[in-house]
Design a protein around this motif. Sequence first.
Motif, mmCIF file in Angstrom:
data_model
loop_
_atom_site.group_PDB
_atom_site.id
_atom_site.type_symbol
_atom_site.label_atom_id
_atom_site.label_comp_id
_atom_site.label_asym_id
_atom_site.label_seq_id
_atom_site.Cartn_x
_atom_site.Cartn_y
_atom_site.Cartn_z
ATOM 1 N N ASP A 206 -31.079 12.653 119.426
ATOM 2 C CA ASP A 206 -29.883 13.367 118.946
ATOM 3 C C ASP A 206 -28.695 12.464 118.620
ATOM 4 O O ASP A 206 -27.623 12.954 118.278
ATOM 5 C CB ASP A 206 -29.484 14.473 119.937
ATOM 6 C CG ASP A 206 -29.432 13.975 121.369
ATOM 7 O OD1 ASP A 206 -29.871 12.828 121.612
ATOM 8 O OD2 ASP A 206 -28.955 14.716 122.243
ATOM 9 N N ILE A 207 -28.881 11.162 118.726
ATOM 10 C CA ILE A 207 -27.820 10.262 118.259
ATOM 11 C C ILE A 207 -28.393 9.249 117.270
ATOM 12 O O ILE A 207 -29.580 8.954 117.292
ATOM 13 C CB ILE A 207 -27.100 9.508 119.407
ATOM 14 C CG1 ILE A 207 -28.110 8.746 120.271
ATOM 15 C CG2 ILE A 207 -26.260 10.446 120.255
ATOM 16 C CD1 ILE A 207 -27.463 7.814 121.256
ATOM 17 N N ASN A 208 -27.508 8.736 116.435
ATOM 18 C CA ASN A 208 -27.904 7.759 115.423
ATOM 19 C C ASN A 208 -27.685 6.349 115.983
ATOM 20 O O ASN A 208 -26.699 5.692 115.658
ATOM 21 C CB ASN A 208 -27.070 8.014 114.159
ATOM 22 C CG ASN A 208 -27.350 7.013 113.056
ATOM 23 O OD1 ASN A 208 -28.334 6.288 113.096
ATOM 24 N ND2 ASN A 208 -26.467 6.982 112.071
ATOM 25 N N PHE A 209 -28.624 5.922 116.830
ATOM 26 C CA PHE A 209 -28.495 4.633 117.507
ATOM 27 C C PHE A 209 -28.895 3.496 116.562
ATOM 28 O O PHE A 209 -30.024 3.452 116.082
ATOM 29 C CB PHE A 209 -29.370 4.619 118.766
ATOM 30 C CG PHE A 209 -29.334 3.325 119.532
ATOM 31 C CD1 PHE A 209 -28.139 2.782 119.976
ATOM 32 C CD2 PHE A 209 -30.517 2.638 119.818
ATOM 33 C CE1 PHE A 209 -28.103 1.586 120.676
ATOM 34 C CE2 PHE A 209 -30.495 1.438 120.526
ATOM 35 C CZ PHE A 209 -29.288 0.918 120.952
ATOM 36 N N ILE A 210 -27.945 2.582 116.312
ATOM 37 C CA ILE A 210 -28.230 1.502 115.360
ATOM 38 C C ILE A 210 -28.601 0.195 116.056
ATOM 39 O O ILE A 210 -28.755 -0.840 115.416
ATOM 40 C CB ILE A 210 -27.060 1.265 114.385
ATOM 41 C CG1 ILE A 210 -25.771 0.867 115.147
ATOM 42 C CG2 ILE A 210 -26.794 2.498 113.520
ATOM 43 C CD1 ILE A 210 -24.720 0.222 114.271
ATOM 44 N N GLY A 211 -28.710 0.232 117.406
ATOM 45 C CA GLY A 211 -29.124 -0.970 118.127
ATOM 46 C C GLY A 211 -27.948 -1.739 118.702
ATOM 47 O O GLY A 211 -26.846 -1.215 118.831
ATOM 48 N N ASN A 212 -28.205 -2.993 119.044
ATOM 49 C CA ASN A 212 -27.158 -3.846 119.610
ATOM 50 C C ASN A 212 -26.139 -4.246 118.550
ATOM 51 O O ASN A 212 -26.493 -4.472 117.394
ATOM 52 C CB ASN A 212 -27.774 -5.126 120.186
ATOM 53 C CG ASN A 212 -28.613 -4.863 121.419
ATOM 54 O OD1 ASN A 212 -28.311 -3.969 122.205
ATOM 55 N ND2 ASN A 212 -29.675 -5.635 121.598
ATOM 56 N N VAL A 213 -24.888 -4.334 118.963
ATOM 57 C CA VAL A 213 -23.829 -4.821 118.078
ATOM 58 C C VAL A 213 -23.082 -5.927 118.826
ATOM 59 O O VAL A 213 -22.713 -5.761 119.987
ATOM 60 C CB VAL A 213 -22.846 -3.690 117.695
ATOM 61 C CG1 VAL A 213 -21.637 -4.244 116.958
ATOM 62 C CG2 VAL A 213 -23.536 -2.637 116.838
ATOM 63 N N GLU A 214 -22.894 -7.069 118.167
ATOM 64 C CA GLU A 214 -22.139 -8.154 118.797
ATOM 65 C C GLU A 214 -20.644 -7.902 118.662
ATOM 66 O O GLU A 214 -20.196 -7.277 117.694
ATOM 67 C CB GLU A 214 -22.502 -9.478 118.132
ATOM 68 C CG GLU A 214 -23.892 -9.952 118.494
ATOM 69 C CD GLU A 214 -24.127 -11.372 118.014
ATOM 70 O OE1 GLU A 214 -23.891 -12.302 118.794
ATOM 71 O OE2 GLU A 214 -24.532 -11.537 116.854
ATOM 72 N N ALA A 215 -19.884 -8.414 119.604
ATOM 73 C CA ALA A 215 -18.430 -8.192 119.619
ATOM 74 C C ALA A 215 -17.775 -8.650 118.313
ATOM 75 O O ALA A 215 -16.776 -8.085 117.875
ATOM 76 C CB ALA A 215 -17.801 -8.914 120.805
ATOM 77 N N ARG A 216 -18.359 -9.658 117.680
ATOM 78 C CA ARG A 216 -17.847 -10.183 116.412
ATOM 79 C C ARG A 216 -17.793 -9.095 115.339
ATOM 80 O O ARG A 216 -16.918 -9.106 114.469
ATOM 81 C CB ARG A 216 -18.785 -11.302 115.956
ATOM 82 C CG ARG A 216 -18.331 -12.083 114.769
ATOM 83 C CD ARG A 216 -19.436 -13.011 114.324
ATOM 84 N NE ARG A 216 -19.672 -14.088 115.273
ATOM 85 C CZ ARG A 216 -20.843 -14.407 115.801
ATOM 86 N NH1 ARG A 216 -21.922 -13.735 115.466
ATOM 87 N NH2 ARG A 216 -20.960 -15.395 116.659
#
Lengths: 332, 332
Positions: A206-216
Motif C-alpha cells: 500500500d505504499i510506493n516504496f522506492i528503496g534506500n535514499v542517500e542523504a545527498r
Amino acid sequence: MKIALDVMGGDNAPYSIIDGGLDALKEDNEIYIFFVGPKETIEEHIASKNFSGISGRYEIIDAQDVITNDDKPVEAVRVKKESSLVKAVTLVKSGLADSVVTAGNTGAFMAAGFFVLGRIKGISRPALAPIFPAQGGRHTVVLDIGANMDATSENLVQYAKMGSIYAEAVFRIEKPKVGLLNIGVEEGKGNEVTKAAYELLKNETDINFIGNVEAREVPMGAADVIVCDGFVGNVMLKFMEGLASSIFSTLKEELTAGFFRKLGALTLKPAFNGFKKKMDYSEHGGAPLLGVKGACVKSHGSSDAKAIKNAILKQGKGMVKEGVLKKFNKGI
Amino acid sequence: MKIALDVMGGDNAPYSIIDGGLDALKEDNEIYIFFVGPKETIEEHIASKNFSGISGRYEIIDAQDVITNDDKPVEAVRVKKESSLVKAVTLVKSGLADSVVTAGNTGAFMAAGFFVLGRIKGISRPALAPIFPAQGGRHTVVLDIGANMDATSENLVQYAKMGSIYAEAVFRIEKPKVGLLNIGVEEGKGNEVTKAAYELLKNETDINFIGNVEAREVPMGAADVIVCDGFVGNVMLKFMEGLASSIFSTLKEELTAGFFRKLGALTLKPAFNGFKKKMDYSEHGGAPLLGVKGACVKSHGSSDAKAIKNAILKQGKGMVKEGVLKKFNKGI
C-alpha cells in the motif's frame, strides 16, 4: 476551524506567540483561536495591539502553570495539569478545538499526545514530520525528526505508512514516493535497523516504496517522504539549519569584502531574499505529530510570530481540512 | 615520503586518479608514489602526459584485479589478492609505503585495513574521520562517517580519543574540544548509545570533553572533534554535500533571473568562487581511517584529480609527517 495555541511554549513566548495567533486571525477569517496561557498577560497584550475584526473569533483559556524545556516530559505532563501545554492539548481531546499548536517542550508535547489523546490504532510510536524544502520548489516530508530516539524497523514501517498518507493529503499527489534514509542505495546497506526495515518495506503493497535514499539526494527532492530514526532525522534537520545559516554568513563576508562587491551585492538583494525564503523553515510552519488521535502541530522552539502564524494556517488548519486523521484511521 | 595510490578506485578511475598522483609529484618533491593498478594503462597514461622532473620519483606496481563498489567487502579482500586496493594496502604492511590513498570501495578499504594491517591496541573498531569546513575558516574532525554502522558507547569513546590525538596533530592545537553529536545539549538527552557514551566520556581525563553538541552547531565550529555513530556521520556528510550543491543551484537560478541580476552576478564571481572553495570537500583531501596500524586515507568516491592530489599531500603525507600513528600508540 478552532485552534488551541499554547502561548507559553518556545523561546519567544508569550508575546511573539500571541502575535502569531493574532496575525493568523487577521489573515484568515475561517480561524478561531483559543489562546491558552496566563489570562491577564494575554488580555493585556491583545488589548495593546488594538486589532479590529477579530472580536468573537478568539477566547482566552487561563493556564497559570508552564512546562519549561528543563522539565522531564512524562512527569511534567502528569504533574502540571494546569500548564498551558496540557490544557491546550486537552482542548483537542474534549473536542472543543480541532487542532493544537505549540513551540514548547517537544518531549512533553509528545507525552501529552500519547497520554491525553492516545495513539491511533496500529501505531506504536508517534512521529514528528516536518516538511523539508527541496530543489525546484519541491518538498519532502521527513519523519521522524525526534519523537522517538531508538526506532525499531517496525516503527520505520509505520512512519512510512503515515508519511505516505500525509504527503498524499498535503501535497495532493497520488502514491507519493517513499524512501528509506540510508548510507547507500543498494539493498543490504545500512545499520541493523535500516536493513531490517528495507526487508519489511519492500513487501508493503500500500505504499510506493522506492528503496534506500542517500542523504545527498534529500535536498534534491528524490522522494516525497523520507523515513528515518528520530535521532538521525533530528541531526539532519538541525544540521540543515546550521549549514544554511553558516553559508549565509560566509557568503555575506565574501560579498561585502570590498567596494565593488558591496555594490554588486546590492543589485542582488532581491535574489538573495528570494533564496533565503526558499530555505526558511518558518515558511513551512510547524511539524505535525503523526500517530496520535488529534491534530497536533509542533512549531520550532525559536519560532517568531511568522512561524507561529504559518504553523496555524498551513499545518494546524491544513491537517484538519485535508482530513489527515480520518485517512489515517482508514489507511493504517 | 612514499605513498601507495590505488589507481583503480573511485568513479573517475583510472585516469583522474593517475593525474592526481602526477599533480602531487609535480607540486611536492618530497613525495614518492607507487601507482598500483594495470601496468600498461598507467605507463601509457603517464607517458602521454610527458611530465618532466618526476622520473625516479614513482614506481608502477602491477595489479590486474579490481574491487568494485558492488563487491562484498570482506569477501573481496580475501579473494581478490591481486586487486589494486589490496596490493596498495599491502605496500604499507610491508613497510615499502608510508601511507595508502584510495577512492575505492569504503567497506573493502576498511576490511583491508582491518585484516591486512590490523588494529591498534585498544581500538575495537576503526573510524573514518574527514575534516568538515566550519565558519570563519575553522575545521572540525568528524568521526565516524561510515566505517562502523552500529557503534557502541565504548566505540564512541575510542573515537573521541583518536579524534583528539588526530586533531591535536593536524590542527596543531592543544587539548582539542571534543563534542558528542546529540539531539540536545543537556546531559540525559539522546538515544541509548549516546546517553551511555556521555556517562563514559565525562569521566575521561585525557580528553577535553565539552559535552553534547547539536548538529546545528557543527558548521559553526563548536568543537574541534565531533564524535558520532557511522550511520549518523555518513548521513551528515552526504547531506552537507547535497545541501551545498542544492543551495548553489537555487542561488544560480535566482541570480540569473533577469538581465540586471546577471550583471550583478558577474561582478560577484570572484566572491562566489571564494565561497565555493570554502565549501569544497576536495580542498580538504580525503578522510583518514583511524585505528589501524598504518596511514590509510579514503578519498571521496567521486574524487577528481585535485581531490586525489590533496588527499596525498594533505592527508597521506600529513598523517605520517605529524606522527599521528606513533601518537596513537602512546595515547590510547
